[in-house]
Design an enzyme around this catalytic site. Structure first.
Site, PDB file in Angstrom:
ATOM      1  N   ASP A  46      -3.234   3.479   7.914  1.00 28.90           N
ATOM      2  CA  ASP A  46      -1.659   2.478   6.692  1.00 28.90           C
ATOM      3  C   ASP A  46      -0.431   2.857   7.903  1.00 28.90           C
ATOM      4  O   ASP A  46       0.072   4.035   8.276  1.00 28.90           O
ATOM      5  CB  ASP A  46      -1.340   3.650   6.429  1.00 28.90           C
ATOM      6  CG  ASP A  46      -0.222   3.459   4.456  1.00 28.90           C
ATOM      7  OD1 ASP A  46      -0.238   2.278   5.204  1.00 28.90           O
ATOM      8  OD2 ASP A  46       0.193   4.279   3.558  1.00 28.90           O
ATOM      9  N   HIS A  57      -2.810  -0.016   2.654  1.00 28.08           N
ATOM     10  CA  HIS A  57      -1.516   0.873   1.581  1.00 28.08           C
ATOM     11  C   HIS A  57      -1.470   0.611  -0.084  1.00 28.08           C
ATOM     12  O   HIS A  57      -0.865   1.824  -0.687  1.00 28.08           O
ATOM     13  CB  HIS A  57       0.288   0.457   2.808  1.00 28.08           C
ATOM     14  CG  HIS A  57       1.227   1.676   1.606  1.00 28.08           C
ATOM     15  ND1 HIS A  57       1.478   2.475   1.933  1.00 28.08           N
ATOM     16  CD2 HIS A  57       2.027   1.451   0.873  1.00 28.08           C
ATOM     17  CE1 HIS A  57       2.485   2.843   1.171  1.00 28.08           C
ATOM     18  NE2 HIS A  57       3.205   2.264   0.355  1.00 28.08           N
ATOM     19  N   SER A  64       3.443   5.963  -2.807  1.00 26.70           N
ATOM     20  CA  SER A  64       4.271   5.448  -1.593  1.00 26.70           C
ATOM     21  C   SER A  64       5.684   6.143  -2.016  1.00 26.70           C
ATOM     22  O   SER A  64       5.558   7.382  -2.154  1.00 26.70           O
ATOM     23  CB  SER A  64       4.599   3.791  -1.624  1.00 26.70           C
ATOM     24  OG  SER A  64       5.096   3.297  -0.727  1.00 26.70           O
TER      25      SER A  64
END
Length: 724
Positions: free
Chosen positions: A641, A688, A555
């Site tokens: 996502d 995610h 991320s």
């Protein structure tokens, strides 16, 4: 209660703490009496290895937006890793099986029963007959969830007298959870299902408060009153500022619910007294720019963890319940400089602060009657992560917690407040603690002279480290610590001879709120400089070399990882990125995206602030690609996502390939190294945080390990076969 979980969950909702989905029973929930604060995966499906189908889900679920030619290209590139992938699936299954019961324990303790998840069901067992057969209370079938195969229970809350149980259910294909409410008693039954729920707490046996979630926003608080008829829903309050996120929690003494409104740099708390919960909430302190605070209650006093101190670091303050505003806050405790408050646990006579220093975890024990008499308890040197345990009673004299590291599975400890002594809890089935793993804390000097801490873990001798493959971990955002809790996959790499390095760069939270601020907004480049200094320092100390080194980030960790590849690609041979944030400039210029407005406090606003724009342009991975030799990259992405949309990653891969091709055409006669691989591994689902299914998780990790070994040219250690 675990006071900092409110702030952490808010930070993590817009990103991931990459709590590397530990899908077996190893991860223990942060349990409370009558409730359980659940980290991702803590209340998800649990399996034994024999329960798992042996077929791996190939990367075949692609978004319809990806051209077929691109899909076929990615698939064909992944084929060359299949043999290695199968080997690592076996190794990972073995590792997960070995640690399957390392920290198993009950999830929720009620007055009369213990509640736990087993086989996709919520069960209970009488406390009076602890060995009796469990009673199944709730199944996914009872909830009638639209995607039962990919669904799992997440959080559980019990009403005060065990009249009702509420549990959220979420699928890996959706960010939003539903909440099922079951009436308990002799014949438990589901009486209500509420959609789009983020947080929830019982005020009384018949009144449930919850916050709704839509498009990653949580702005409304509702109450549900259960009676003979359908529950009555009432809007309690609604947040108007999209930079804020709202969550409801319970105080440890169960007297109050707290409505917590948090942005990245500001907070506001309202109190709901449970015995008069239908009255309007009471404001503690109006939101003030830059002021963050979190509230606990005991004996008519509010205990407030706030950044109101010098350098805007956390400190503990106290105020009367009757006068809760800032001007009445009195200082009780101030942590040492360059330390991190991991968690706070309030007891009747003491407050326990779990702390992270530069070189070691420790506890600060604060007597509430004599707060100046702080006792410091150093924790074992090997410990890298601390998770609070079952500390449900204010009257208790024992603080329970778990310690772990990437190499060591969770170990249960407790500190006796009465005896002033630390104990390690004896566990019948605990896996033996290995002593052949070395944990070193070292520092690198960054470009501006700042000392940046690193944690390095290995099995090989110091003399052998120069030939050891190296996997560097980085995050550096939102003031969140780099995750160093135990994961079986880390143990597999260590046993294969790898060195694992964790770089605690600015932008993260390892040294406090100031450490985050130094790597935030226009200072984001500091985190990049820190990361580069860490990698160079490792090589200088004789740890591995560029040709045997890889970098991993998830991320927001993708920002620094991608930026380092643009700046100094020669330092690495390969990258493993999971749902990486790579197009900072593009995302922050698009206010229609669900997180853009609230993320401005972390990254800046390039549309209205020229300084912010220039800063982002200077490091944004997607906008600084140039013709040069890049390390190979495997990027794992998820179709739905919302945080890191697929089109941005496709654009990044396309730019990367074009730049690499241009470089190859100019230097093909000089550059004799293998052509780097750039692969986008697109997986189904909207989560995610990665798959919640154990087998899917093992396959994903096995694919990443296979990629590393192939690109770094490492031979796999094959297990010795036993003679028949």
């Amino acid at each position: 209660m675990s006071l900092l979980l409110t702030a952490l969950r808010y930070a993590l909702r817009s990103d991931t703490y990459h709590q590397a989905s530990y899908h077996t029973k190893v991860t223990a929930a942060v349990c409370k009496a009558g409730k359980a604060q659940i980290h991702k995966g803590n209340f998800g499906p649990k399996y034994t290895i024999s329960d798992i189908p042996r077929q791996c889900v190939a990367a075949k679920h692609f978004s319809q937006d990806i051209p077929h030619s691109v899909q076929d290209d990615f698939k064909s590139q992944l084929q060359k890793y299949r043999t290695l992938e199968a080997i690592f699936r076996k190794k990972l299954r073995t590792a997960h099986a070995e640690f399957a019961d390392a920290a198993e324990g009950p999830v929720v303790h009620g007055r009369n029963h213990v509640y736990f998840e087993e086989g996709g069901c919520i069960c209970r067992r009488s406390l009076a007959n602890g060995q009796g057969e469990p009673q199944v209370l709730l199944t996914l079938g009872d909830v009638a969830w639209p995607d039962p195969e990919g669904a799992s229970f997440q959080r559980v809350r019990l009403s005060p007298q065990e009249k009702h149980l509420a549990a959220t259910v979420r699928s890996s294909r959706s960010e939003e959870a539903g909440c099922a409410v079951a009436r308990l008693g002799s014949t438990p039954a589901v009486t209500h299902i509420q959609t789009a729920v983020f947080s929830f707490e019982w005020a009384t046996d018949n009144i449930l408060f919850y916050t709704s979630q839509k498009n990653l926003w949580s702005l409304q608080v509702y109450s549900l009153v259960f009676g003979e008829e359908q529950p009555q829903r009432t809007l309690v309050c609604e947040e108007q500022d999209p930079r804020f996120f709202v969550e409801v929690m319970s105080s440890k003494d169960k007297r109050f619910l707290t409505i917590n409104c948090n942005s990245k740099s500001c907070s506001e708390v309202h109190l709901v007294e449970c015995r008069s919960s239908l009255l309007p909430p009471v404001l503690v302190q109006p939101r003030t720019a830059g002021l963050i605070y979190h509230v606990e209650h005991s004996e008519g006093q509010l205990y407030i963890l706030t950044n109101a101190g010098p350098a805007h670091e956390y400190q503990l303050m106290r105020a009367p319940l009757s006068s809760p505003s800032l001007k009445h806050w009195q200082l009780l405790y101030r942590p040492a400089v360059n330390t991190r408050v991991i968690d706070m646990e309030l007891f009747e006579k003491h407050c326990v602060m779990a702390m992270r220093g530069r070189t070691q975890l420790y506890l600060d024990i604060i007597p509430l009657d004599e707060p100046a008499q702080v006792s410091t308890v150093k924790l074992p040197q090997w410990a890298c992560a601390l998770e609070p345990g079952l500390n449900s009673q204010l009257s208790s004299n024992t603080f329970h917690f778990l310690l772990s590291s990437p190499a060591q599975p969770p170990r249960a400890f407790f500190y006796s407040l009465h005896e002033n002594h630390l104990y390690q809890q004896q566990e019948e089935q605990a896996v033996a603690c290995r002593t052949d793993y070395q944990t070193s804390r070292i520092e690198a000097q960054s470009m501006d002279g700042t000392a940046v801490p690193m944690t390095v873990i290995h099995r090989r001798t110091v003399e052998e480290l120069c030939q050891s493959p190296l996997l560097v971990h980085v995050y550096g955002a939102y003031g969140v610590d780099l995750n160093m809790a135990f994961k079986p996959e880390s143990r597999v790499l260590l046993d294969e001879g790898w060195t694992l390095a964790y770089c605690h760069v600015r932008g993260g939270g390892e040294l406090g709120l100031g450490w985050h601020a130094q790597g935030c907004l226009t200072q984001k480049h500091r985190g990049l400089e820190d990361l580069q200094a860490c990698v160079l320092r490792l090589f200088e100390l004789g740890v591995s070399r560029p040709g045997l080194s890889a970098l991993t980030g998830s991320s927001a960790g993708g920002v620094l990882a991608g930026a380092l590849c643009n700046r100094s690609p020669e330092l690495l041979r390969a990258l493993i990125l999971q749902a990486p944030f790579l197009d900072v400039l593009g995302a922050m210029q698009d206010p229609s995206l669900p997180l853009t407005v609230e993320e401005q406090e972390e990254w800046g606003d390039p549309l209205t602030n020229q300084e912010h724009r220039e800063s982002i342009e200077s490091y944004c991975p997607s906008h600084n690609i140039r013709a040069q030799r890049y390390p190979s990259m495997l990027i794992t992405a998820y179709e739905g996502d919302q945080r890191v949309p697929l089109p941005g990653l496709l654009k990044y891969i396309s730019r990367l390939r074009a730049a690499a091709a241009m470089h190859a055409s100019e230097y093909s006669k000089i550059d004799k190294d293998p052509v780097p691989s750039f692969i986008l591994d697109v997986q189904p689902g909207s989560d995610h945080f990665g798959p919640t299914d154990l087998e899917e998780s093992l396959c994903q990790t096995a694919r990443q390990f296979a990629f590393l070994y192939k690109e770094l040219g490492i031979d796999v250690k094959h297990p010795k076969r036993k003679r028949r």
